[in-house]
Design a protein around this motif. Structure first.
Motif, short mmCIF file in Angstrom:
data_model
loop_
_atom_site.label_atom_id
_atom_site.label_comp_id
_atom_site.label_asym_id
_atom_site.label_seq_id
_atom_site.Cartn_x
_atom_site.Cartn_y
_atom_site.Cartn_z
N GLN A 159 -109.55 -4.21 94.43
CA GLN A 159 -109.87 -2.78 94.56
C GLN A 159 -110.16 -2.28 93.14
N GLU A 160 -111.39 -1.79 92.93
CA GLU A 160 -111.83 -1.37 91.60
C GLU A 160 -111.04 -0.17 91.07
N ASN A 161 -110.84 0.83 91.91
CA ASN A 161 -110.04 2.00 91.53
C ASN A 161 -109.46 2.62 92.79
N SER A 162 -108.62 3.60 92.63
CA SER A 162 -107.91 4.13 93.80
C SER A 162 -108.84 4.77 94.83
N GLY A 163 -110.04 5.18 94.44
CA GLY A 163 -110.97 5.79 95.38
C GLY A 163 -111.92 4.80 96.00
N ALA A 164 -111.97 3.56 95.51
CA ALA A 164 -112.93 2.58 95.98
C ALA A 164 -112.41 1.83 97.20
N LYS A 165 -113.32 1.23 97.92
CA LYS A 165 -112.93 0.41 99.07
C LYS A 165 -112.27 -0.86 98.56
N THR A 166 -111.36 -1.40 99.35
CA THR A 166 -110.69 -2.65 99.02
C THR A 166 -111.50 -3.80 99.60
N GLU A 167 -111.85 -4.79 98.75
CA GLU A 167 -112.63 -5.94 99.19
C GLU A 167 -111.66 -7.08 99.51
N ILE A 168 -111.83 -7.70 100.66
CA ILE A 168 -110.98 -8.78 101.11
C ILE A 168 -111.85 -10.01 101.35
N THR A 169 -111.50 -11.12 100.72
CA THR A 169 -112.21 -12.37 100.92
C THR A 169 -111.22 -13.38 101.48
N ILE A 170 -111.56 -13.96 102.61
CA ILE A 170 -110.69 -14.93 103.30
C ILE A 170 -111.38 -16.29 103.28
#
Length: 171
Positions: A159-170
């Motif tokens: 997550q780049e910053n608190s307002g950004a979307k969280t990226e999940i890689t599985i």
């Protein structure tokens, strides 16, 4: 030459002939033990046909697998696994995440996503061997890697910053 020496040579030659039956002789310029033994027997004035001693039977050759290759007198066994039905990593998808093929995004905080994946992996019996999370400035990164006897699972969360979307890689 003593009678015992002749008997030993005859036993040696007989055993050599029995154990090498079916094998191709190697071409060398050196005299073979059989030739040396025959020369020693023919040179001996006291050789007698009664000096023959029965050698022990040779060991039964072991069966070789179909996937072995012969290189000279040595065997090389090459086994290659062709099991394409191995289980792949389990796909745990965070609730509300969007995406496909192992790449997802979520509006949730990176720390919450990390906590959910950690608890889900432990609840499903994964041994979590790699558990790293960092927060520098406003950047959150975490990696969870676990395995069971059948599966392995690696989850990367960014997550780049608190307002950004969280990226999940599985993986």
């Amino acid at each position: 030459m003593p009678l015992l020496t002749i008997a030993v040579i005859v036993v040696f030659v007989g055993y050599s002939l029995l154990t090498n039956a079916g094998n191709k002789p190697q071409e060398t310029n050196l005299p073979t033990p059989e030739a040396s033994a025959e020369a020693a027997i023919s040179a001996s004035p006291s050789s007698s046909p009664n000096a023959m001693v029965s050698p022990r039977p040779a060991a039964t050759p072991k069966a070789t697998p179909d996937n072995s290759q012969t290189l000279g007198d040595s065997k090389i066994n090459i086994s290659v696994s062709t099991d394409d039905n191995k289980p792949i990593g389990e796909q745990l998808i965070y609730p509300g995440a969007n995406g496909s093929s192992g790449h997802y995004t979520s509006d949730a905080d990176g720390e919450a996503v990390y906590s959910w994946y950690k608890s889900e992996m432990e609840n499903r019996g994964y041994h979590v061997g790699n558990n790293v999370k960092t927060r520098a400035n406003d950047l959150f990164k975490a990696v969870l890697q676990g395995s069971t006897s059948n599966n392995s699972l690696k989850v990367s969360i960014v997550q780049e910053n608190s307002g950004a979307k969280t990226e999940i890689t599985i993986e």
